[in-house]
Design a protein around this motif. Structure first.
Motif, PDB file in Angstrom:
ATOM      1  N   ASP A 144       0.871  -0.788   0.192  1.00 27.42           N
ATOM      2  CA  ASP A 144      -0.029   0.392  -0.338  1.00 27.42           C
ATOM      3  C   ASP A 144       0.621   1.297   0.078  1.00 27.42           C
ATOM      4  O   ASP A 144       1.980   0.845   0.579  1.00 27.42           O
ATOM      5  CB  ASP A 144      -0.704   0.411   1.282  1.00 27.42           C
ATOM      6  N   ILE A 145       0.436   2.683  -0.830  1.00 27.07           N
ATOM      7  CA  ILE A 145       0.994   3.194  -0.235  1.00 27.07           C
ATOM      8  C   ILE A 145       0.344   4.057   0.307  1.00 27.07           C
ATOM      9  O   ILE A 145      -1.378   4.843  -0.359  1.00 27.07           O
ATOM     10  CB  ILE A 145       1.623   4.301  -1.760  1.00 27.07           C
ATOM     11  N   VAL A 146       0.869   4.763   1.024  1.00 23.51           N
ATOM     12  CA  VAL A 146      -0.070   5.603   2.196  1.00 23.51           C
ATOM     13  C   VAL A 146      -0.325   6.992   2.263  1.00 23.51           C
ATOM     14  O   VAL A 146       0.474   7.254   2.582  1.00 23.51           O
ATOM     15  CB  VAL A 146      -0.044   4.805   3.935  1.00 23.51           C
ATOM     16  N   ARG A 147      -1.421   8.302   1.962  1.00 25.45           N
ATOM     17  CA  ARG A 147      -1.218   8.975   1.757  1.00 25.45           C
ATOM     18  C   ARG A 147      -2.224   9.853   3.027  1.00 25.45           C
ATOM     19  O   ARG A 147      -3.284   9.198   2.797  1.00 25.45           O
ATOM     20  CB  ARG A 147      -1.382   9.766   0.561  1.00 25.45           C
ATOM     21  N   ALA A 148      -2.161  10.739   4.008  1.00 26.32           N
ATOM     22  CA  ALA A 148      -2.648  11.161   4.474  1.00 26.32           C
ATOM     23  C   ALA A 148      -2.982  10.052   5.419  1.00 26.32           C
ATOM     24  O   ALA A 148      -4.857  10.727   5.318  1.00 26.32           O
ATOM     25  CB  ALA A 148      -3.380  12.387   3.734  1.00 26.32           C
ATOM     26  N   GLY A 149      -2.344   9.152   5.318  1.00 26.28           N
ATOM     27  CA  GLY A 149      -3.809   8.025   6.422  1.00 26.28           C
ATOM     28  C   GLY A 149      -4.720   7.524   5.531  1.00 26.28           C
ATOM     29  O   GLY A 149      -5.036   6.422   6.052  1.00 26.28           O
ATOM     30  N   VAL A 150      -4.474   6.692   4.383  1.00 31.62           N
ATOM     31  CA  VAL A 150      -5.410   6.254   3.253  1.00 31.62           C
ATOM     32  C   VAL A 150      -4.879   5.686   1.861  1.00 31.62           C
ATOM     33  O   VAL A 150      -3.488   6.236   1.476  1.00 31.62           O
ATOM     34  CB  VAL A 150      -6.037   7.632   2.310  1.00 31.62           C
ATOM     35  N   PRO A 151      -4.963   4.253   2.119  1.00 33.15           N
ATOM     36  CA  PRO A 151      -4.067   3.050   1.907  1.00 33.15           C
ATOM     37  C   PRO A 151      -5.026   3.071   0.644  1.00 33.15           C
ATOM     38  O   PRO A 151      -5.539   3.361   0.230  1.00 33.15           O
ATOM     39  CB  PRO A 151      -4.351   2.086   2.831  1.00 33.15           C
ATOM     40  N   GLU A 152      -3.619   3.251  -0.348  1.00 36.54           N
ATOM     41  CA  GLU A 152      -3.883   3.110  -2.092  1.00 36.54           C
ATOM     42  C   GLU A 152      -3.565   1.808  -2.255  1.00 36.54           C
ATOM     43  O   GLU A 152      -2.465   1.349  -2.613  1.00 36.54           O
ATOM     44  CB  GLU A 152      -3.427   3.889  -2.623  1.00 36.54           C
ATOM     45  N   ARG A 153      -3.560   0.547  -2.332  1.00 39.73           N
ATOM     46  CA  ARG A 153      -3.772  -0.769  -2.505  1.00 39.73           C
ATOM     47  C   ARG A 153      -3.335  -1.053  -4.184  1.00 39.73           C
ATOM     48  O   ARG A 153      -3.455  -0.425  -4.656  1.00 39.73           O
ATOM     49  CB  ARG A 153      -4.536  -2.270  -2.403  1.00 39.73           C
ATOM     50  N   ILE A 154      -1.695  -1.280  -3.946  1.00 36.72           N
ATOM     51  CA  ILE A 154      -1.161  -1.080  -6.051  1.00 36.72           C
ATOM     52  C   ILE A 154      -0.700  -2.321  -5.938  1.00 36.72           C
ATOM     53  O   ILE A 154      -0.033  -2.598  -6.747  1.00 36.72           O
ATOM     54  CB  ILE A 154      -0.344   0.114  -5.478  1.00 36.72           C
TER      55      ILE A 154
END
Length: 314
Positions: A206-216
């Protein structure tokens, strides 16, 4: 009759005079009494109104206590160090460094501040202990990167950062992720907007930005039991395309600051750096420690700036 009228006038006048005299005496008495009352009222002391009593000293709550002094703030963290060091006399901290003075990361899965430090000028002295002497210096620029270091603790005069290099090679000691202290006066501090989280058991990235993960990624290859992928926190050292590595199919490699826990070197080099990269075979525990991902995942990872933290969980 005329005589009688004349002789009677004085008697009548006498009674009138006495009447007038009595009236004047009465008026005089009234005036005197009235004047006395007015004088008495004027000379009487003023009495405060009952609704606004004058405070009595005998009823005071007591003397006003002295003001409480404001305590002097206790400085937090290590004291400032203003010593000027000759960088030429210090060893450079880079991917090839093996420096016994670099401490191992003492909290591999701990939090980070979300900031990164980069040296000002030619470089910044690196301290294993802020009250000791520097053990090397972090250059501002280096061919293979590693010079933008994520901060794991920030104080008024110091920052603790993750670093490239090793304390020792695996065959001689502990090769795990190293860290060090930099003086805030020697670095520029900037925010980081992303964090990479790798879960080896769940096989997710996951790439996490501002506490929100993006599953890659939902599957990828990792190290074997003999050449495991290093665990804990590290960071993106540099990103580049290496055409001689045919297995990458021209996709970039995202190199990390941490190196193999079992290999002193790899491919004839004195380093065994871990990286994200593309590979046709990218499932299961089959690599020398690198994380093999698909094209979309490596492109997303390659877009992250140097210094981005990466946490690999078992």
């Amino acid at each position: 009759m005329t005589d009688g009228e004349v002789s009677g006038a004085p008697r009548s006048g006498t009674r009138a005079s006495r009447t007038r005299r009595a009236v004047w005496i009465t008026l005089a008495v009234v005036v005197l009494v009235t004047a006395g009352i007015v004088t008495a009222l004027l000379l009487r002391p003023a009495v405060p109104a009952a609704s606004e009593p004058t405070p009595s000293p005998s009823r005071s709550a007591g003397p006003t206590p002295p003001p409480t002094p404001t305590p002097t703030p206790t400085p937090t963290g290590f004291p400032a160090n203003s010593t000027v060091y000759d960088l030429a006399a210090l060893s450079q901290i880079d991917v090839f460094a093996v420096n016994a003075g670099l401490p191992i990361d003492d909290d591999p899965f701990g939090a980070l501040t979300g900031e990164a430090a980069t040296s000002i000028g030619d470089g910044a002295p690196v301290f294993g202990d802020p009250v000791g002497q520097p053990v090397g210096f972090l250059p501002r620029e280096y061919t293979f990167g590693g010079t933008t270091a994520p901060i794991i603790e920030r104080q008024e005069h110091w920052v603790k950062v993750l670093l490239v290099g090793r304390q020792s090679v695996p065959s001689q000691g502990n090769p795990a992720q190293v860290m060090g202290w930099l003086r805030t006066k020697d670095v520029a501090i900037a925010p980081l907007d992303a964090l990479v989280e790798v879960d080896l058991t769940a096989r997710t990235i996951d790439i996490v930005r501002a506490g929100v993960p993006e599953r890659i990624a939902t599957d990828f290859a990792s190290g074997t039991s003999d050449t495991p992928t290093p665990l804990g926190r590290t960071y993106v050292m540099t990103t580049l395309v290496e055409p001689s590595f045919g297995y990458t199919r021209g996709y970039p490699l995202v190199y990390l600051a941490v190196q193999s826990p079992t290999l002193d070197g790899f491919g004839g080099a004195d380093v065994a750096v871990t990286a994200f990269h593309y590979h046709d075979e990218r499932s299961g525990s089959i690599s020398n420690g690198c994380l093999r991902v698909d094209p979309a995942a490596i492109e997303a990872l390659a877009a992250l700036p140097a210094g981005t933290p990466v946490i690999v969980r078992p």
